[in-house]
Design a protein around this motif. Structure first.
Motif, PDB file in Angstrom:
ATOM      1  N   LEU A 232       5.823   5.283   6.956  1.00 31.67           N
ATOM      2  CA  LEU A 232       5.449   4.684   5.686  1.00 31.67           C
ATOM      3  C   LEU A 232       3.964   4.932   5.489  1.00 31.67           C
ATOM      4  O   LEU A 232       3.178   4.743   6.416  1.00 31.67           O
ATOM      5  CB  LEU A 232       5.750   3.178   5.744  1.00 31.67           C
ATOM      6  CG  LEU A 232       5.450   2.367   4.504  1.00 31.67           C
ATOM      7  CD1 LEU A 232       6.546   1.341   4.312  1.00 31.67           C
ATOM      8  CD2 LEU A 232       4.115   1.672   4.634  1.00 31.67           C
ATOM      9  N   ARG A 233       3.603   5.377   4.311  1.00 32.69           N
ATOM     10  CA  ARG A 233       2.184   5.500   3.988  1.00 32.69           C
ATOM     11  C   ARG A 233       1.957   4.875   2.624  1.00 32.69           C
ATOM     12  O   ARG A 233       2.874   4.771   1.813  1.00 32.69           O
ATOM     13  CB  ARG A 233       1.700   6.946   4.063  1.00 32.69           C
ATOM     14  CG  ARG A 233       2.262   7.891   3.048  1.00 32.69           C
ATOM     15  CD  ARG A 233       1.714   9.282   3.287  1.00 32.69           C
ATOM     16  NE  ARG A 233       2.085  10.176   2.195  1.00 32.69           N
ATOM     17  CZ  ARG A 233       1.651  11.405   2.073  1.00 32.69           C
ATOM     18  NH1 ARG A 233       0.845  11.916   2.989  1.00 32.69           N
ATOM     19  NH2 ARG A 233       2.021  12.146   1.061  1.00 32.69           N
ATOM     20  N   TYR A 234       0.729   4.440   2.371  1.00 30.90           N
ATOM     21  CA  TYR A 234       0.452   3.676   1.157  1.00 30.90           C
ATOM     22  C   TYR A 234      -0.959   3.948   0.677  1.00 30.90           C
ATOM     23  O   TYR A 234      -1.813   4.425   1.428  1.00 30.90           O
ATOM     24  CB  TYR A 234       0.643   2.175   1.413  1.00 30.90           C
ATOM     25  CG  TYR A 234      -0.209   1.640   2.541  1.00 30.90           C
ATOM     26  CD1 TYR A 234      -1.492   1.159   2.317  1.00 30.90           C
ATOM     27  CD2 TYR A 234       0.258   1.641   3.848  1.00 30.90           C
ATOM     28  CE1 TYR A 234      -2.275   0.685   3.352  1.00 30.90           C
ATOM     29  CE2 TYR A 234      -0.514   1.162   4.884  1.00 30.90           C
ATOM     30  CZ  TYR A 234      -1.780   0.689   4.628  1.00 30.90           C
ATOM     31  OH  TYR A 234      -2.556   0.230   5.655  1.00 30.90           O
ATOM     32  N   ARG A 235      -1.172   3.622  -0.587  1.00 31.55           N
ATOM     33  CA  ARG A 235      -2.512   3.674  -1.174  1.00 31.55           C
ATOM     34  C   ARG A 235      -2.568   2.718  -2.346  1.00 31.55           C
ATOM     35  O   ARG A 235      -1.546   2.308  -2.891  1.00 31.55           O
ATOM     36  CB  ARG A 235      -2.889   5.088  -1.603  1.00 31.55           C
ATOM     37  CG  ARG A 235      -2.048   5.659  -2.719  1.00 31.55           C
ATOM     38  CD  ARG A 235      -2.508   7.055  -3.063  1.00 31.55           C
ATOM     39  NE  ARG A 235      -1.564   7.713  -3.955  1.00 31.55           N
ATOM     40  CZ  ARG A 235      -1.747   8.911  -4.432  1.00 31.55           C
ATOM     41  NH1 ARG A 235      -2.817   9.614  -4.098  1.00 31.55           N
ATOM     42  NH2 ARG A 235      -0.859   9.449  -5.231  1.00 31.55           N
ATOM     43  N   LEU A 236      -3.774   2.347  -2.720  1.00 32.25           N
ATOM     44  CA  LEU A 236      -3.999   1.415  -3.825  1.00 32.25           C
ATOM     45  C   LEU A 236      -4.404   2.160  -5.085  1.00 32.25           C
ATOM     46  O   LEU A 236      -5.082   3.185  -5.021  1.00 32.25           O
ATOM     47  CB  LEU A 236      -5.111   0.422  -3.478  1.00 32.25           C
ATOM     48  CG  LEU A 236      -4.778  -0.646  -2.463  1.00 32.25           C
ATOM     49  CD1 LEU A 236      -5.994  -1.527  -2.227  1.00 32.25           C
ATOM     50  CD2 LEU A 236      -3.605  -1.480  -2.912  1.00 32.25           C
ATOM     51  N   TRP A 237      -4.004   1.616  -6.208  1.00 34.90           N
ATOM     52  CA  TRP A 237      -4.412   2.117  -7.515  1.00 34.90           C
ATOM     53  C   TRP A 237      -5.087   0.963  -8.256  1.00 34.90           C
ATOM     54  O   TRP A 237      -4.688  -0.186  -8.113  1.00 34.90           O
ATOM     55  CB  TRP A 237      -3.191   2.564  -8.324  1.00 34.90           C
ATOM     56  CG  TRP A 237      -2.536   3.793  -7.797  1.00 34.90           C
ATOM     57  CD1 TRP A 237      -1.616   3.855  -6.793  1.00 34.90           C
ATOM     58  CD2 TRP A 237      -2.746   5.123  -8.223  1.00 34.90           C
ATOM     59  NE1 TRP A 237      -1.229   5.148  -6.584  1.00 34.90           N
ATOM     60  CE2 TRP A 237      -1.905   5.952  -7.451  1.00 34.90           C
ATOM     61  CE3 TRP A 237      -3.550   5.707  -9.195  1.00 34.90           C
ATOM     62  CZ2 TRP A 237      -1.858   7.326  -7.620  1.00 34.90           C
ATOM     63  CZ3 TRP A 237      -3.491   7.077  -9.359  1.00 34.90           C
ATOM     64  CH2 TRP A 237      -2.662   7.876  -8.579  1.00 34.90           C
ATOM     65  N   LYS A 238      -6.103   1.288  -9.049  1.00 35.25           N
ATOM     66  CA  LYS A 238      -6.769   0.283  -9.870  1.00 35.25           C
ATOM     67  C   LYS A 238      -6.891   0.823 -11.284  1.00 35.25           C
ATOM     68  O   LYS A 238      -7.148   2.010 -11.481  1.00 35.25           O
ATOM     69  CB  LYS A 238      -8.165  -0.036  -9.328  1.00 35.25           C
ATOM     70  CG  LYS A 238      -8.851  -1.139 -10.120  1.00 35.25           C
ATOM     71  CD  LYS A 238     -10.193  -1.485  -9.549  1.00 35.25           C
ATOM     72  CE  LYS A 238     -10.865  -2.633 -10.225  1.00 35.25           C
ATOM     73  NZ  LYS A 238     -10.714  -2.804 -11.628  1.00 35.25           N
ATOM     74  N   THR A 239      -6.688  -0.057 -12.261  1.00 37.84           N
ATOM     75  CA  THR A 239      -6.838   0.381 -13.647  1.00 37.84           C
ATOM     76  C   THR A 239      -8.284   0.780 -13.899  1.00 37.84           C
ATOM     77  O   THR A 239      -9.211   0.181 -13.356  1.00 37.84           O
ATOM     78  CB  THR A 239      -6.441  -0.732 -14.634  1.00 37.84           C
ATOM     79  OG1 THR A 239      -7.250  -1.878 -14.377  1.00 37.84           O
ATOM     80  CG2 THR A 239      -4.985  -1.077 -14.511  1.00 37.84           C
ATOM     81  N   ALA A 240      -8.465   1.790 -14.724  1.00 39.05           N
ATOM     82  CA  ALA A 240      -9.810   2.297 -14.993  1.00 39.05           C
ATOM     83  C   ALA A 240     -10.417   1.676 -16.240  1.00 39.05           C
ATOM     84  O   ALA A 240     -11.623   1.557 -16.343  1.00 39.05           O
ATOM     85  CB  ALA A 240      -9.767   3.813 -15.141  1.00 39.05           C
ATOM     86  N   ASN A 241      -9.577   1.292 -17.192  1.00 42.17           N
ATOM     87  CA  ASN A 241     -10.117   0.738 -18.434  1.00 42.17           C
ATOM     88  C   ASN A 241      -9.045  -0.108 -19.109  1.00 42.17           C
ATOM     89  O   ASN A 241      -7.931  -0.242 -18.628  1.00 42.17           O
ATOM     90  CB  ASN A 241     -10.628   1.852 -19.353  1.00 42.17           C
ATOM     91  CG  ASN A 241      -9.591   2.939 -19.549  1.00 42.17           C
ATOM     92  OD1 ASN A 241      -8.423   2.751 -19.291  1.00 42.17           O
ATOM     93  ND2 ASN A 241     -10.025   4.084 -20.029  1.00 42.17           N
ATOM     94  N   GLU A 242      -9.409  -0.644 -20.260  1.00 43.47           N
ATOM     95  CA  GLU A 242      -8.495  -1.503 -21.012  1.00 43.47           C
ATOM     96  C   GLU A 242      -7.459  -0.648 -21.759  1.00 43.47           C
ATOM     97  O   GLU A 242      -7.637   0.547 -21.928  1.00 43.47           O
ATOM     98  CB  GLU A 242      -9.310  -2.336 -22.026  1.00 43.47           C
ATOM     99  CG  GLU A 242     -10.281  -3.292 -21.366  1.00 43.47           C
ATOM    100  CD  GLU A 242      -9.599  -4.319 -20.485  1.00 43.47           C
ATOM    101  OE1 GLU A 242      -8.552  -4.836 -20.877  1.00 43.47           O
ATOM    102  OE2 GLU A 242     -10.118  -4.579 -19.382  1.00 43.47           O
ATOM    103  N   PHE A 243      -6.412  -1.310 -22.251  1.00 48.20           N
ATOM    104  CA  PHE A 243      -5.403  -0.622 -23.052  1.00 48.20           C
ATOM    105  C   PHE A 243      -6.010  -0.128 -24.348  1.00 48.20           C
ATOM    106  O   PHE A 243      -6.886  -0.766 -24.926  1.00 48.20           O
ATOM    107  CB  PHE A 243      -4.243  -1.565 -23.379  1.00 48.20           C
ATOM    108  CG  PHE A 243      -3.300  -1.780 -22.219  1.00 48.20           C
ATOM    109  CD1 PHE A 243      -2.343  -0.826 -21.912  1.00 48.20           C
ATOM    110  CD2 PHE A 243      -3.374  -2.920 -21.446  1.00 48.20           C
ATOM    111  CE1 PHE A 243      -1.471  -1.021 -20.854  1.00 48.20           C
ATOM    112  CE2 PHE A 243      -2.514  -3.124 -20.405  1.00 48.20           C
ATOM    113  CZ  PHE A 243      -1.560  -2.166 -20.099  1.00 48.20           C
ATOM    114  N   VAL A 244      -5.529   1.016 -24.831  1.00 50.42           N
ATOM    115  CA  VAL A 244      -5.940   1.579 -26.110  1.00 50.42           C
ATOM    116  C   VAL A 244      -4.679   1.764 -26.926  1.00 50.42           C
ATOM    117  O   VAL A 244      -3.648   2.213 -26.409  1.00 50.42           O
ATOM    118  CB  VAL A 244      -6.665   2.937 -25.917  1.00 50.42           C
ATOM    119  CG1 VAL A 244      -7.025   3.547 -27.244  1.00 50.42           C
ATOM    120  CG2 VAL A 244      -7.886   2.769 -25.041  1.00 50.42           C
TER     121      VAL A 244
END
Length: 188
Positions: free
Chosen positions: A172-184
């Motif tokens: 099993l491998r994993y990574r994190l994602w983060k939103t870069a900006n607000e919705f458009v």
């Protein structure tokens, strides 16, 4: 017109096309580069146990112990202030020595609910070698992580660990994602 003059005119035309295309693309919705270095500082705790070294942990004692031939993987996520801005991507697969042919694995990732608790966990009962292409390869074989099906994208939730049961030899491998900006809104 001689060949040298034609080549020069062609080079000038190509240069002007690139300059105009660059200018037009610059005016489109450009964004600042996203700095994801802070994602590497989020310390996700992971533990891996099989039947020989299984010890129930306080946060996961309600989950079943791994059975023979299975390995329990536990990911414990730290609490964050804006967890709704993060996602956890998980890939399940195997490291294989492969040639240039496309290699696949076959198996099902089952989403199960813990009776009486309602907590979700994931289980893969069997991983099999899937179809491959049959091209003639001239390059040397190399080690590669082959992913089973598609990656799982899970909401970041530090309240309960993510628990997976996988056959031995499966990783099993994993990574994190983060939103870069607000919705458009589209069209604006």
């Amino acid at each position: 017109m001689n060949q040298q003059a034609f080549a020069y005119a062609k080079k000038i035309s190509l240069t002007l096309t690139l300059v105009i295309a660059s200018a037009l693309s610059f005016s489109s919705c450009a964004t600042n580069p996203v700095d994801n270095n802070h994602l590497n500082s989020i310390n996700i705790s992971s533990s891996v146990m099989d039947t020989r070294d299984y010890q129930a942990q306080e946060s996961t004692k309600m989950y079943p112990a791994p059975t023979s031939g299975m390995v329990q993987h536990i990911l414990t996520l730290p609490a964050l202030t804006n967890e709704q801005d993060y996602m956890l991507e998980v890939q399940i697969g195997q490291n294989k020595v492969v040639d240039c042919n496309k290699t696949q694995l076959m198996g099902d990732i089952n989403t199960l609910s813990l009776p009486g608790w309602g907590y979700v966990y994931y289980q893969v009962d069997q991983v099999m070698q899937g179809p491959t292409t049959r091209m003639m390869c001239t390059e040397a074989k190399k080690a590669k992580f082959i992913v089973l099906n598609e990656a799982l994208t899970l909401s970041y939730d530090s309240r309960q660990p993510k628990v997976f049961y996988l056959p031995q030899g499966t990783e099993l491998r994993y990574r994190l994602w983060k939103t870069a900006n607000e919705f458009v809104f589209s069209g604006q």
